[in-house]
Design an enzyme around this catalytic site. Sequence first.
Site, PDB file in Angstrom:
ATOM      1  N   GLY A  10      36.506  20.479  27.768  1.00 56.69           N
ATOM      2  CA  GLY A  10      35.049  20.469  27.964  1.00 56.69           C
ATOM      3  C   GLY A  10      34.456  19.098  27.674  1.00 56.69           C
ATOM      4  N   ASP A 109      42.773  20.585  21.626  1.00 51.95           N
ATOM      5  CA  ASP A 109      44.136  21.089  21.403  1.00 51.95           C
ATOM      6  C   ASP A 109      44.903  21.284  22.710  1.00 51.95           C
ATOM      7  OD1 ASP A 109      42.221  23.055  21.888  1.00 51.95           O
ATOM      8  OD2 ASP A 109      43.418  24.625  20.957  1.00 51.95           O
ATOM      9  N   THR A 111      44.452  19.683  25.594  1.00 46.59           N
ATOM     10  CA  THR A 111      44.784  18.358  26.152  1.00 46.59           C
ATOM     11  C   THR A 111      45.963  17.744  25.393  1.00 46.59           C
ATOM     12  OG1 THR A 111      42.479  18.047  26.781  1.00 46.59           O
ATOM     13  CG2 THR A 111      43.807  16.051  26.643  1.00 46.59           C
ATOM     14  N   ILE A 132      33.590  19.547  19.970  1.00 44.37           N
ATOM     15  CA  ILE A 132      32.432  19.865  19.131  1.00 44.37           C
ATOM     16  C   ILE A 132      32.829  20.903  18.084  1.00 44.37           C
ATOM     17  CG2 ILE A 132      30.710  19.314  20.902  1.00 44.37           C
ATOM     18  CD1 ILE A 132      30.299  22.431  21.151  1.00 44.37           C
ATOM     19  N   ASP A 133      33.930  21.653  18.346  1.00 43.09           N
ATOM     20  CA  ASP A 133      34.308  22.754  17.448  1.00 43.09           C
ATOM     21  C   ASP A 133      34.879  22.263  16.114  1.00 43.09           C
ATOM     22  OD1 ASP A 133      33.649  24.254  19.660  1.00 43.09           O
ATOM     23  OD2 ASP A 133      35.731  24.605  20.275  1.00 43.09           O
ATOM     24  N   GLY A 176      31.842  27.159  19.069  1.00 47.52           N
ATOM     25  CA  GLY A 176      32.842  26.897  18.025  1.00 47.52           C
ATOM     26  C   GLY A 176      34.140  27.652  18.225  1.00 47.52           C
ATOM     27  N   ARG A 271      15.258  38.841  17.144  1.00 47.68           N
ATOM     28  CA  ARG A 271      15.401  38.089  18.404  1.00 47.68           C
ATOM     29  C   ARG A 271      16.575  37.125  18.306  1.00 47.68           C
ATOM     30  NH1 ARG A 271      10.684  38.186  21.489  1.00 47.68           N
ATOM     31  NH2 ARG A 271       9.729  40.204  21.113  1.00 47.68           N
ATOM     32  N   HIS A 277      25.464  25.613  25.889  1.00 42.11           N
ATOM     33  CA  HIS A 277      25.909  24.253  26.208  1.00 42.11           C
ATOM     34  C   HIS A 277      24.948  23.155  25.771  1.00 42.11           C
ATOM     35  CE1 HIS A 277      28.630  26.674  28.649  1.00 42.11           C
ATOM     36  NE2 HIS A 277      29.459  25.659  28.519  1.00 42.11           N
ATOM     37  N   ARG A 280      26.586  20.849  23.477  1.00 45.12           N
ATOM     38  CA  ARG A 280      27.557  19.861  23.969  1.00 45.12           C
ATOM     39  C   ARG A 280      26.893  18.739  24.741  1.00 45.12           C
ATOM     40  NH1 ARG A 280      32.201  23.431  26.586  1.00 45.12           N
ATOM     41  NH2 ARG A 280      31.684  22.230  28.431  1.00 45.12           N
TER      42      ARG A 280
HETATM   43  O1  F6P Z   1      35.681  24.054  22.839  1.00 43.45           O
HETATM   44  C1  F6P Z   1      34.380  23.635  23.092  1.00 43.45           C
HETATM   45  C2  F6P Z   1      33.543  24.764  23.605  1.00 43.45           C
HETATM   46  O2  F6P Z   1      32.233  24.276  23.800  1.00 43.45           O
HETATM   47  C3  F6P Z   1      33.545  26.019  22.741  1.00 43.45           C
HETATM   48  O3  F6P Z   1      32.735  25.894  21.598  1.00 43.45           O
HETATM   49  C4  F6P Z   1      33.084  27.048  23.730  1.00 43.45           C
HETATM   50  O4  F6P Z   1      33.520  28.351  23.388  1.00 43.45           O
HETATM   51  C5  F6P Z   1      33.750  26.612  24.985  1.00 43.45           C
HETATM   52  O5  F6P Z   1      34.010  25.227  24.861  1.00 43.45           O
HETATM   53  C6  F6P Z   1      32.930  26.855  26.220  1.00 43.45           C
HETATM   54  O6  F6P Z   1      33.627  26.398  27.314  1.00 43.45           O
HETATM   55  P1  F6P Z   1      33.058  26.441  28.794  1.00 43.45           P
HETATM   56  O7  F6P Z   1      32.168  25.243  28.965  1.00 43.45           O
HETATM   57  O8  F6P Z   1      34.273  26.376  29.633  1.00 43.45           O
HETATM   58  O9  F6P Z   1      32.293  27.721  28.935  1.00 43.45           O
END
Ligand code: F6P
Length: 352
Positions: A10, A109, A111, A132-133, A176, A271, A277, A280
Amino acid sequence: MHIGILTGGGDCPGLNAVIRAVTLALINEAQARVTGIEQGFLGLLTGRSRPLDAHAVEGLLAQGGTVLGTHNRCDPFHFFGAQGADCSAQAMDCVRRLGLDALVAIGGDGTMAIAHRFEALGLPVVGVPKTIDNDLFHTDRSFGFDSAVAVVADALDRLETTARSHGRVMIAETMGRYAGWIALEGGIAGGADVILLPELPVDVDAVAAHCRAREIDPGYTLICIGEGARLQDGELTVRERIADSPDPLRLGGVGHALERALSQQLDSEVRTTLLGHVQRGGSPTPFDRVLATRFGYHAAELVRQQRFGRMVTLQGDTVGSVAIAEVAGRNRCVPTDHPLLRTVRGIGVMLG
Ligand code: F6P
């Protein structure tokens, strides 16, 4: 020397800063030629690449995402585009055609696991940990994590406004995967009253009791929950299953499941905001820009010293490296005796 760089998995804030640092350090200190491989390992099958020089990486430090593009489903050893067939020989042909002496693979991991297999085929590789995890083995921090935590903290600050004004229970669900680092540090930084992690059992009745007690004073509750947390039934909340993917479960939705369960037990409105995303996206924090630059420089150093088969790490405040074999495909969750857990419990935050 002719070195290839690719970004796999990602996207993540800081990828461009690493590309910039690796390129500049290789050019300045190793007089190397540098080529960017596009769309992760897919670029080794399609041959899509571009030359990288000082001009090409100008202005990349603060840019989010990756200018090289990425792919989180492409494993040439099990290629989704060829019904799972092993296309690694085709990728190695591409490496020879491009004339690459080594590859810098920036990723998580998955990659690292693929890079490790290419190493065995004779392609010298250096890895740089991205996610980011923050769940990669043998590194205390991967770049991108700090930026994600900053987004969660900002979101919780904003959700607190509505929680306080309306007397609500507001839930923020973080990314995460199976590790709770983002939920834990984002929750602390954003002042969450309840933090729920994949690593700890979640007792929904106890969370409801905690929220009920807070309905009187201060009148609202802020909950931060990691997407990999399991509610009472012990099941993961899966949004989607993806066939032929190295990461077949797309998590998401546990916040809404918790909302439904709590709503049945509380007078307050509950709520949920799924942060998704946005965690990220965007520009890396100053911490991640510095870390990405340090990682990129160190990766170039490993190449210059011909110390291949290694992934850059941060341990304490020291940038070093470990054998990729030791990290490939392994994850690092929040240890249940981690000092931060004691800290948050000690200030009255409910953990689960
Ligand atoms: O590993 C990073 C991550 O953002 C995770 O936190 C999340 O579960 C996953 O990738 C989401 O991936 P995608 O963008 O493929 O939905």
